[in-house]
Design an enzyme around this catalytic site. Structure first.
Site, PDB file in Angstrom:
ATOM      1  N   HIS A  96      35.322  29.380  43.676  1.00 30.90           N
ATOM      2  CA  HIS A  96      35.967  30.490  42.979  1.00 30.90           C
ATOM      3  C   HIS A  96      37.250  29.974  42.350  1.00 30.90           C
ATOM      4  CE1 HIS A  96      37.092  34.625  42.076  1.00 30.90           C
ATOM      5  NE2 HIS A  96      38.325  34.257  42.377  1.00 30.90           N
ATOM      6  N   ASP A 175      36.258  47.417  46.419  1.00 33.38           N
ATOM      7  CA  ASP A 175      37.154  46.539  45.643  1.00 33.38           C
ATOM      8  C   ASP A 175      37.159  46.955  44.176  1.00 33.38           C
ATOM      9  OD1 ASP A 175      38.744  44.096  45.006  1.00 33.38           O
ATOM     10  OD2 ASP A 175      36.959  43.666  43.831  1.00 33.38           O
TER      11      ASP A 175
END
Ligand code: URA
Length: 456
Positions: A96, A175
């Site tokens: 990531h 989220d």
């Protein structure tokens, strides 16, 4: 009988939690319990927590921070707000990046890691603001499909070992809701909120190991290296709490990565890199991140040995072949990979020349990204459509010597954009490129590497 959020005391039914109390506690800098955080976060999906209560709580977290425990509990609550995948073994590893201008390493490192035996579940994001998104970029290959359900995604990771898709609707939905509120309430730049947002999504993908590329510098989210280090530490702490192995890198974003900025132009540069002809900075970072993935997957004794495997996978053509196979599997038009001229590029080119002489001291990444957005190569709101063909190619980077009238960049644009191109030209000449009269060293690419073995 008392309801879920109620308890009975002396024959009286009382609420266990209240949004008001939870906000008040955080406002006063107190530590919340796991149950309180969980109840409050689930409430944003059920409606028990109102948007204005969440917004107020987010600001309290922004101002008062969170402990390592609280950050882990927040991650847990967001993670289990949606579907969560699990894989057997230990060879599923993802990467990531916190995002930067010209960051296209995923297209290079994922096929390299796969060629070295790693299973790579790439679930990537779309672009918003000055940085582009991996999913948008790959979609410049006509036909490339980036939508799968979580279960389809899992099956394809197991079968093929390399899949690149966009975030599914069922991945950490809390989220998604909270990020939307953070975006409009000036609460994005909070280490516990960023940590829980990133980690809830990465953990839901089921990877055994995660390589984190935390970028620092003008083109990055974390402008200061000290902040990037704090974020990297918080990500490692949280990975440990979830028993995941993680290697964090702090990497330089004091200038765009590689030479290409824009969707198609970045894919072309990535394919050139997979052919062994990429810019040095992009090639080196991709190899180092891929090597960390190979090491975490247990395919090499250490990162040095893993690097050698990755180098071989890149320069033997094995990684390019993995990329080709991924394009074919995901429905992309493979003829565009063999003939890059078939990819959608804007037809006009304008070369920006320097009005100064000297050495390049800096290249403002955020302004570069925003200039690309102004041409149509990015979004200012999530519903905007992207123009894949516009962008820039850099001819000079930090440390290079420049004489007056030397080419700095080429702008790819449309014939109708002449006046905008004139404005962008002035921006690059007078503002984005910064010069020094004395020699400037090239920036260090990797500023820090740290690892957690994932023990609780
Ligand atoms: N990326 C995310 O996914 N979440 C954040 O909060 C910041 C960057």
């Amino acid at each position: 009988m008392p309801l879920k959020n109620q308890t009975e005391k002396n024959g009286q039914v009382q609420a266990l939690f209240s949004a008001y109390n939870i906000i008040q506690k955080k406002r006063d800098g107190k530590k919340l319990s796991k149950e309180e955080i969980n109840w409050f976060i689930q409430g944003i999906l059920t409606g028990e927590t109102a948007d204005y209560q969440m917004a107020s709580w987010l600001m309290a977290v922004y101002l008062k921070g969170m402990s390592v425990d609280e950050t882990a509990w927040l991650t847990d609550a967001m993670l289990y707000s949606g579907e969560v995948l699990q894989f057997e073994g230990n060879d599923v590893v993802d990467k990531h990046s916190t995002g930067g201008v010209g960051d296209k390493t995923s297209f290079i490192l994922a096929p390299i890691a796969k060629a070295c035996g790693v299973k790579v579940p790439m679930m990537a994001g779309r672009g918003l603001g000055h940085t582009g998104g991996t999913v948008d970029k790959i979609e410049c290959i006509p036909g490339f499909k980036t939508e799968l359900s979580m279960q389809e995604f899992k099956q394809q990771v197991l079968k093929y070992g390399l899949v690149l898709i966009g975030q599914t609707q069922t991945l950490a939905p809390a989220d998604k809701k909270i990020y939307g509120l953070r975006d409009v309430t000036a609460t994005i730049e909070s280490i516990p909120l960023i940590t829980s947002s990133i980690m809830s999504k990465k953990l839901a993908e089921g990877a055994h190991g995660i390589v984190m590329d935390v970028k620092t510098g003008d083109g990055a989210f974390m402008k200061k290296t000290s902040e990037a280090k704090k974020l990297a530490q918080s990500l490692r702490f949280t990975a440990s709490r979830f028993n995941r192995k993680m290697i964090t890198f702090i990497t330089d974003m004091s200038q765009p990565l590689g030479n290409a900025i824009g969707h198609t132009t970045e894919i072309i540069e990535s394919i050139e890199t997979l052919k062994g002809k990429g810019p040095k900075d992009l090639t080196e970072i991709s190899l180092r991140l891929a090597a960390a993935m190979v090491f975490l997957a247990g395919k090499a004794k250490n990162q040095k040995e893993a690097y050698q495997l990755c180098h071989k996978a890149l320069y033997s053509g094995a990684a390019l072949e993995e990329f080709r196979q991924m394009v074919i599997r995901q429905g992309g038009d493979i003829s565009t990979i063999d003939n890059l001229d078939k990819l959608p590029m804007a037809q006009e080119k304008t070369v920006v020349t320097s009005v100064h002489s000297g050495f390049v001291r800096g290249i403002k990444g955020t302004l570069t990204g925003l200039a690309c957005v102004s041409l149509g190569g990015g979004r200012t709101k999530s519903t905007d459509k992207i123009d894949m063909g516009v962008g820039f190619l850099f001819h000079k980077k930090i440390g290079d010597q420049v004489k007056k009238n030397d080419p700095l960049i080429t702008i790819f644009h449309h014939a109708s954009q002449k006046s905008l191109v004139q404005k962008i030209t002035r921006d690059f000449q007078q503002n984005i490129f910064q010069f020094s009269t004395s020699k400037i060293p090239r920036p260090k690419l990797i500023l820090e590497t740290k690892m957690t073995k994932g023990k609780k």
